[in-house]
Scaffold this motif. Structure first.
Motif, short mmCIF file in Angstrom:
data_model
loop_
_atom_site.label_atom_id
_atom_site.label_comp_id
_atom_site.label_asym_id
_atom_site.label_seq_id
_atom_site.Cartn_x
_atom_site.Cartn_y
_atom_site.Cartn_z
N ALA A 22 0.93 -1.00 0.35
CA ALA A 22 0.43 0.05 0.16
C ALA A 22 0.52 1.57 -0.03
O ALA A 22 1.97 1.19 1.11
CB ALA A 22 -1.01 0.12 1.34
N ALA A 24 -0.53 4.73 -0.24
CA ALA A 24 -2.02 4.75 0.02
C ALA A 24 -2.83 4.66 0.51
O ALA A 24 -3.18 3.14 -0.19
CB ALA A 24 -1.96 6.67 -1.16
N GLY A 25 -3.56 5.14 0.94
CA GLY A 25 -5.06 4.82 1.68
C GLY A 25 -6.24 5.47 1.48
O GLY A 25 -6.07 6.57 1.18
N VAL A 26 -7.86 4.26 0.98
CA VAL A 26 -8.34 5.34 0.23
C VAL A 26 -9.49 5.24 1.88
O VAL A 26 -9.66 4.79 2.59
CB VAL A 26 -9.17 4.31 -0.66
N THR A 27 -10.33 5.97 1.59
CA THR A 27 -11.38 6.39 2.45
C THR A 27 -12.77 5.85 2.00
O THR A 27 -13.16 5.80 1.06
CB THR A 27 -11.39 7.12 3.48
N PHE A 28 -13.19 4.62 2.90
CA PHE A 28 -15.22 4.83 2.40
C PHE A 28 -16.08 5.74 3.13
O PHE A 28 -16.35 5.84 3.52
CB PHE A 28 -15.34 3.37 2.57
N TYR A 64 -20.49 13.42 4.59
CA TYR A 64 -20.40 13.85 3.31
C TYR A 64 -21.18 14.44 2.10
O TYR A 64 -21.41 15.26 0.86
CB TYR A 64 -19.14 12.54 2.44
N TRP A 82 -15.39 -0.19 -4.47
CA TRP A 82 -13.69 -0.69 -4.27
C TRP A 82 -14.82 -2.32 -4.33
O TRP A 82 -15.14 -2.57 -3.37
CB TRP A 82 -13.47 -0.17 -2.87
N LEU A 147 -16.71 5.22 -3.29
CA LEU A 147 -15.42 5.47 -3.46
C LEU A 147 -14.90 6.69 -3.57
O LEU A 147 -14.45 8.54 -2.72
CB LEU A 147 -13.50 5.16 -3.49
N LEU B 14 -14.47 19.53 5.55
CA LEU B 14 -15.04 18.37 6.71
C LEU B 14 -14.26 18.43 8.32
O LEU B 14 -13.39 19.58 8.87
CB LEU B 14 -14.30 17.35 6.31
N PHE B 16 -13.57 16.98 10.22
CA PHE B 16 -12.37 15.20 9.94
C PHE B 16 -11.50 14.92 9.00
O PHE B 16 -12.01 15.73 7.94
CB PHE B 16 -13.20 14.31 10.02
N PRO B 18 -10.11 13.45 5.62
CA PRO B 18 -10.64 11.94 4.94
C PRO B 18 -8.89 11.18 5.49
O PRO B 18 -8.58 9.34 5.12
CB PRO B 18 -10.72 11.52 3.95
N ARG B 21 -8.24 8.45 7.31
CA ARG B 21 -9.10 7.43 7.93
C ARG B 21 -9.48 6.01 6.85
O ARG B 21 -10.23 5.74 6.37
CB ARG B 21 -10.58 7.94 7.52
N ALA B 22 -8.25 6.13 6.93
CA ALA B 22 -7.74 4.64 5.58
C ALA B 22 -8.61 3.35 5.83
O ALA B 22 -8.24 2.82 6.88
CB ALA B 22 -6.04 4.53 6.12
N HIS B 23 -9.25 3.27 4.79
CA HIS B 23 -10.12 1.82 5.10
C HIS B 23 -9.30 0.86 4.53
O HIS B 23 -9.90 -0.28 4.11
CB HIS B 23 -11.13 1.78 5.05
N ALA B 24 -8.49 0.67 2.75
CA ALA B 24 -7.85 -0.42 2.41
C ALA B 24 -6.93 0.64 1.77
O ALA B 24 -6.71 2.24 2.00
CB ALA B 24 -9.15 -0.67 1.04
N GLY B 25 -6.18 0.32 1.10
CA GLY B 25 -4.60 0.35 0.88
C GLY B 25 -4.73 0.62 -0.92
O GLY B 25 -5.37 -0.52 -1.69
N ARG B 88 -8.15 17.24 1.51
CA ARG B 88 -8.63 15.67 0.75
C ARG B 88 -10.11 16.47 1.64
O ARG B 88 -11.20 15.69 1.56
CB ARG B 88 -8.38 14.41 1.07
N PRO B 113 -12.11 13.37 -1.10
CA PRO B 113 -11.88 12.69 -0.16
C PRO B 113 -11.00 11.45 -0.67
O PRO B 113 -9.79 11.11 0.12
CB PRO B 113 -12.92 12.00 0.52
N ASN B 114 -10.61 11.40 -1.98
CA ASN B 114 -10.32 10.13 -2.36
C ASN B 114 -10.00 10.60 -3.88
O ASN B 114 -10.42 10.83 -4.61
CB ASN B 114 -10.99 8.61 -2.29
#
Lengths: 162, 162
Positions: A22, A24-28, A64, A82, A147, B14, B16, B18, B21-25, B88, B113-114
């Motif tokens: 990984a 970089a990170g994505v956020t849902f 959001y 995703w 995403l 926002l 916060f 984003p 807050r990584a949910h996936a890479g 973001r 955000p992403n």
């Protein structure tokens, strides 16, 4: 997900797993709601449109929802989501519809180094307070992580050779 | 990136980030090469096409080169890439071209955000051994990290209302 680990004849994995690298990170930001799960899902969004029904929609996380300002019913949008159910390392794949194995970058398969899928859909309802967006169709499984949403724009999204 | 932290009148963040807050890479599979950097980049890919020149291309990491099998010169493709230079968290944004602030999901801004951007381009050259792919144009900065290549398909990528 044992079955997702199967390899068909002619398929070739990378010698590493992209999921373990990984950068970089994505956020849902929400999820896609649909009637589809493993076993009953349409092959693609065209088939989902033909089948109709269900109540395909986006549930955006409430934080959001203000980001929807400027969108309206009837507008085409992109959904980026995703596809987190499969392996990410199959560089050559043998889809049932193809006569011979193909590179992952020549396919729209959800099995890819970064399992980001995109669908062009049309907004059918929009509640900016709750962040719920009706869409004309989806082929995504229920609860697929979202995403991004972007406006679809002909000047950008149709390549010049078409 | 101090200037990227500025907020224009009417813009709303926002509460916060984003990015935290990584949910996936995601993994970077290569990079986009171009003549563009901060200050000289075209506004969008249409302007990049008008300007022409440079030597816009993809340099895929060699491990991923076999994934190009089945693509060829003249084919339209999607590039998905990571716009990692901005914040973001701006949920309402005030672009210079818009009369009033808009939600991020109504904009193609790289600030989102992403920060996944997508471009529809045409393959102008292809070397499956080195993983170098010439493309007709790009508006991405030199060395922008690449996430994915997908075949562009009219039946999927043009929404039904067009």
């Amino acid at each position: 997900m044992t079955d997702a680990q199967d390899i068909r004849a002619g398929e070739v994995p990378l010698d590493f797993d992209p999921a373990g690298r990984a950068h970089a990170g994505v956020t849902f930001i929400g999820r896609i709601r649909s009637d589809w799960s493993k076993g009953n899902a349409p092959r693609n969004i065209s088939q989902a449109r033909e089948m109709g029904g269900g109540d395909p929609r986006i549930e955006l996380d409430p934080a959001y929802a203000p980001g929807l300002q400027g969108l309206e019913v009837g507008r085409p949008i992109w959904l980026l989501y995703w596809m987190n159910r499969g392996r990410r390392d199959l560089i050559l794949q043998a889809p049932r519809h193809a006569p011979e194995p193909r590179g992952v970058f020549a396919l729209r398969s959800p099995v890819r180094p970064n399992p980001i899928a995109m669908s062009a859909v049309v907004i059918t309802s929009l509640d900016p307070k709750t962040g719920v967006i009706g869409i004309d169709a989806t082929d995504a499984f229920d609860m697929t992580p979202l995403l991004d949403i972007k406006p679809w724009m002909a000047g950008i999204d149709i390549p010049p050779c078409i």
